[in-house]
Enzyme design. Structure first.
Site, PDB file in Angstrom:
ATOM      1  N   HIS A   1       0.825  -1.218   0.000  1.00 46.74           N
ATOM      2  CA  HIS A   1       0.000   0.000   0.000  1.00 46.74           C
ATOM      3  C   HIS A   1       0.851   1.257   0.000  1.00 46.74           C
ATOM      4  O   HIS A   1       0.387   2.339   0.349  1.00 46.74           O
ATOM      5  CB  HIS A   1      -0.951   0.006   1.202  1.00 46.74           C
ATOM      6  CG  HIS A   1      -1.681  -1.286   1.379  1.00 46.74           C
ATOM      7  ND1 HIS A   1      -1.285  -2.258   2.262  1.00 46.74           N
ATOM      8  CD2 HIS A   1      -2.758  -1.784   0.734  1.00 46.74           C
ATOM      9  CE1 HIS A   1      -2.089  -3.304   2.174  1.00 46.74           C
ATOM     10  NE2 HIS A   1      -2.995  -3.049   1.259  1.00 46.74           N
TER      11      HIS A   1
HETATM   12  S1  FES Z   1       1.628  -0.488   3.429  1.00 46.35           S
HETATM   13 FE1  FES Z   1       0.072  -1.936   3.793  1.00 46.35          FE
HETATM   14  S2  FES Z   1       1.161  -3.685   4.448  1.00 46.35           S
HETATM   15 FE2  FES Z   1       2.701  -2.190   4.146  1.00 46.35          FE
END
Ligand code: FES
Length: 198
Positions: free
Chosen positions: A157
Protein backbone atom coordinates in the site's frame (compact mmCIF):
# COMPACT_ATOMS: atom_id res chain seq x y z
CA UNK A 1 -1.96 -25.10 15.86
CA UNK A 2 -1.22 -22.60 18.65
CA UNK A 3 -2.05 -18.90 18.42
CA UNK A 4 1.63 -18.12 17.98
CA UNK A 5 1.95 -20.52 15.08
CA UNK A 6 -1.20 -19.13 13.48
CA UNK A 7 0.26 -15.65 13.75
CA UNK A 8 3.55 -16.77 12.24
CA UNK A 9 1.82 -18.43 9.33
CA UNK A 10 -0.35 -15.37 8.76
CA UNK A 11 2.75 -13.21 8.53
CA UNK A 12 4.49 -15.66 6.23
CA UNK A 13 1.63 -15.86 3.81
CA UNK A 14 0.87 -12.16 3.96
CA UNK A 15 4.49 -11.42 3.12
CA UNK A 16 4.43 -13.84 0.20
CA UNK A 17 1.05 -12.62 -1.03
CA UNK A 18 2.15 -9.01 -0.96
CA UNK A 19 5.19 -9.40 -3.14
CA UNK A 20 8.54 -10.92 -3.55
CA UNK A 21 10.37 -8.36 -1.46
CA UNK A 22 10.33 -10.53 1.62
CA UNK A 23 12.28 -13.28 0.00
CA UNK A 24 14.20 -11.52 -2.72
CA UNK A 25 15.57 -8.84 -0.46
CA UNK A 26 17.34 -11.42 1.61
CA UNK A 27 20.01 -12.19 -0.92
CA UNK A 28 21.73 -8.86 -1.06
CA UNK A 29 24.68 -9.89 1.02
CA UNK A 30 24.72 -13.45 2.23
CA UNK A 31 22.48 -16.39 1.34
CA UNK A 32 19.55 -16.61 3.68
CA UNK A 33 16.98 -19.36 3.81
CA UNK A 34 15.14 -20.97 0.98
CA UNK A 35 11.72 -20.34 2.44
CA UNK A 36 9.99 -18.45 5.18
CA UNK A 37 8.97 -21.48 7.15
CA UNK A 38 10.39 -21.17 10.65
CA UNK A 39 13.34 -23.39 11.41
CA UNK A 40 12.90 -25.91 14.17
CA UNK A 41 15.21 -23.86 16.33
CA UNK A 42 13.30 -20.64 15.85
CA UNK A 43 10.05 -22.47 16.26
CA UNK A 44 11.13 -23.66 19.69
CA UNK A 45 9.85 -20.76 21.75
CA UNK A 46 11.64 -18.16 19.66
CA UNK A 47 15.17 -19.25 20.38
CA UNK A 48 17.74 -16.50 19.83
CA UNK A 49 19.67 -16.61 16.57
CA UNK A 50 23.39 -15.94 16.36
CA UNK A 51 24.68 -14.13 13.28
CA UNK A 52 28.16 -13.52 11.91
CA UNK A 53 28.22 -10.14 10.17
CA UNK A 54 31.92 -10.09 9.34
CA UNK A 55 31.22 -10.39 5.58
CA UNK A 56 28.63 -7.62 5.55
CA UNK A 57 29.93 -4.63 3.63
CA UNK A 58 28.71 -1.02 3.80
CA UNK A 59 25.50 -0.66 1.82
CA UNK A 60 24.62 -4.36 2.06
CA UNK A 61 21.82 -6.16 3.85
CA UNK A 62 21.73 -9.59 5.43
CA UNK A 63 18.47 -11.34 6.31
CA UNK A 64 18.11 -13.95 9.02
CA UNK A 65 15.06 -15.68 10.37
CA UNK A 66 13.91 -15.25 13.95
CA UNK A 67 10.57 -16.51 15.23
CA UNK A 68 9.53 -17.09 11.65
CA UNK A 69 10.09 -13.45 10.80
CA UNK A 70 12.71 -11.88 8.52
CA UNK A 71 15.21 -9.82 10.49
CA UNK A 72 17.31 -7.46 8.44
CA UNK A 73 20.81 -6.42 9.32
CA UNK A 74 21.83 -3.41 7.23
CA UNK A 75 25.32 -1.99 7.25
CA UNK A 76 24.70 1.66 6.53
CA UNK A 77 27.20 3.81 4.71
CA UNK A 78 28.28 7.22 6.05
CA UNK A 79 26.13 8.82 3.34
CA UNK A 80 23.10 6.81 4.42
CA UNK A 81 23.64 7.77 8.04
CA UNK A 82 23.91 11.40 7.02
CA UNK A 83 20.40 11.30 5.55
CA UNK A 84 18.75 10.43 8.87
CA UNK A 85 18.61 13.89 10.46
CA UNK A 86 17.66 15.47 7.13
CA UNK A 87 14.38 13.59 6.74
CA UNK A 88 13.11 13.91 10.32
CA UNK A 89 10.51 16.56 9.51
CA UNK A 90 8.93 14.21 6.96
CA UNK A 91 8.54 11.29 9.36
CA UNK A 92 5.48 10.29 11.35
CA UNK A 93 7.41 9.30 14.46
CA UNK A 94 11.04 10.40 14.11
CA UNK A 95 11.93 9.72 17.75
CA UNK A 96 10.15 6.35 17.90
CA UNK A 97 8.04 7.68 20.76
CA UNK A 98 4.64 6.51 19.56
CA UNK A 99 5.07 2.85 20.35
CA UNK A 100 8.02 2.30 22.65
CA UNK A 101 7.68 -1.48 22.42
CA UNK A 102 8.97 -1.33 18.86
CA UNK A 103 12.29 0.23 19.80
CA UNK A 104 14.32 -1.13 22.73
CA UNK A 105 15.92 1.40 25.04
CA UNK A 106 19.40 0.92 23.58
CA UNK A 107 18.11 1.73 20.08
CA UNK A 108 16.18 4.84 21.05
CA UNK A 109 18.66 7.20 19.49
CA UNK A 110 19.07 9.02 16.20
CA UNK A 111 20.19 5.82 14.42
CA UNK A 112 17.74 3.38 16.04
CA UNK A 113 20.65 1.03 16.59
CA UNK A 114 23.40 0.02 19.00
CA UNK A 115 26.18 0.80 16.54
CA UNK A 116 25.36 3.68 14.20
CA UNK A 117 26.31 1.79 11.05
CA UNK A 118 24.56 -1.50 11.84
CA UNK A 119 20.77 -1.32 11.70
CA UNK A 120 18.80 -4.34 12.88
CA UNK A 121 15.07 -4.47 12.20
CA UNK A 122 12.18 -6.85 11.59
CA UNK A 123 11.35 -6.67 7.91
CA UNK A 124 7.57 -6.59 8.35
CA UNK A 125 5.44 -3.53 7.63
CA UNK A 126 3.46 -2.17 10.59
CA UNK A 127 0.36 -1.78 8.40
CA UNK A 128 -0.80 -5.25 7.39
CA UNK A 129 2.35 -7.30 7.62
CA UNK A 130 3.82 -7.23 4.12
CA UNK A 131 7.57 -7.20 3.77
CA UNK A 132 8.98 -3.92 2.43
CA UNK A 133 11.60 -3.96 -0.29
CA UNK A 134 14.99 -2.27 -0.31
CA UNK A 135 15.12 1.11 -1.97
CA UNK A 136 18.65 2.12 -1.10
CA UNK A 137 19.21 3.96 -4.35
CA UNK A 138 18.59 7.67 -3.95
CA UNK A 139 16.74 10.01 -6.28
CA UNK A 140 13.62 9.83 -8.43
CA UNK A 141 12.20 6.40 -9.24
CA UNK A 142 8.75 4.79 -9.53
CA UNK A 143 6.55 4.99 -6.41
CA UNK A 144 9.01 7.27 -4.62
CA UNK A 145 9.46 11.04 -4.37
CA UNK A 146 12.07 12.77 -6.50
CA UNK A 147 14.12 13.66 -3.44
CA UNK A 148 14.20 10.10 -2.10
CA UNK A 149 17.19 9.59 0.19
CA UNK A 150 17.09 5.82 0.50
CA UNK A 151 15.13 3.42 2.66
CA UNK A 152 12.38 0.85 2.17
CA UNK A 153 9.11 0.74 0.24
CA UNK A 154 6.20 -1.49 1.17
CA UNK A 155 4.74 -2.64 -2.14
CA UNK A 156 1.33 -3.50 -0.69
CA UNK A 157 0.00 0.00 0.00
CA UNK A 158 2.95 2.30 -0.56
CA UNK A 159 4.28 2.98 2.93
CA UNK A 160 7.83 4.26 2.89
CA UNK A 161 10.51 4.05 5.56
CA UNK A 162 13.86 5.77 5.89
CA UNK A 163 17.24 4.07 6.42
CA UNK A 164 16.38 3.68 10.12
CA UNK A 165 13.02 2.04 9.43
CA UNK A 166 11.08 5.16 10.40
CA UNK A 167 7.80 5.53 8.56
CA UNK A 168 7.08 8.63 6.52
CA UNK A 169 4.05 10.79 7.31
CA UNK A 170 0.66 10.22 5.71
CA UNK A 171 1.25 6.57 4.90
CA UNK A 172 -0.93 3.60 5.84
CA UNK A 173 1.70 2.11 8.15
CA UNK A 174 1.13 3.53 11.65
CA UNK A 175 4.51 2.73 13.15
CA UNK A 176 8.18 2.46 12.45
CA UNK A 177 9.66 -0.95 11.69
CA UNK A 178 10.33 -2.96 14.83
CA UNK A 179 13.83 -3.20 16.25
CA UNK A 180 14.04 -6.69 17.77
CA UNK A 181 15.92 -7.46 20.98
CA UNK A 182 19.55 -7.99 20.05
CA UNK A 183 23.08 -7.63 21.37
CA UNK A 184 26.69 -8.07 20.30
CA UNK A 185 28.79 -11.00 21.47
CA UNK A 186 31.82 -9.47 19.76
CA UNK A 187 32.48 -6.92 17.01
CA UNK A 188 31.04 -9.18 14.33
CA UNK A 189 28.78 -11.58 16.19
CA UNK A 190 25.22 -10.58 16.91
CA UNK A 191 22.46 -12.34 18.78
CA UNK A 192 18.92 -11.66 17.63
CA UNK A 193 16.22 -12.35 20.19
CA UNK A 194 18.20 -11.82 23.35
CA UNK A 195 19.50 -8.59 24.85
CA UNK A 196 20.20 -9.48 28.43
CA UNK A 197 23.70 -8.02 28.14
CA UNK A 198 22.90 -5.17 25.77
S1 FES B 1 1.63 -0.49 3.43
FE1 FES B 1 0.07 -1.94 3.79
S2 FES B 1 1.16 -3.69 4.45
FE2 FES B 1 2.70 -2.19 4.15
Amino acid sequence: MSDQQVDQHRRIWTAIACGTGAIGAGFTAVPFVASFLPSERARAAGAPVEVDISALKPGEKLTVEWRGKPVWIVKRTPDQLATLPKVESQLADPKSARNADLTPEYARNEYRSIKPEVFVTVGICSHLGCSPIDKFQTGAQPSLPDDWTGGFLCPCHGSTFDMAGRVYKNKPAPDNLEVPPHMYLSDNRLVIGDDKKA
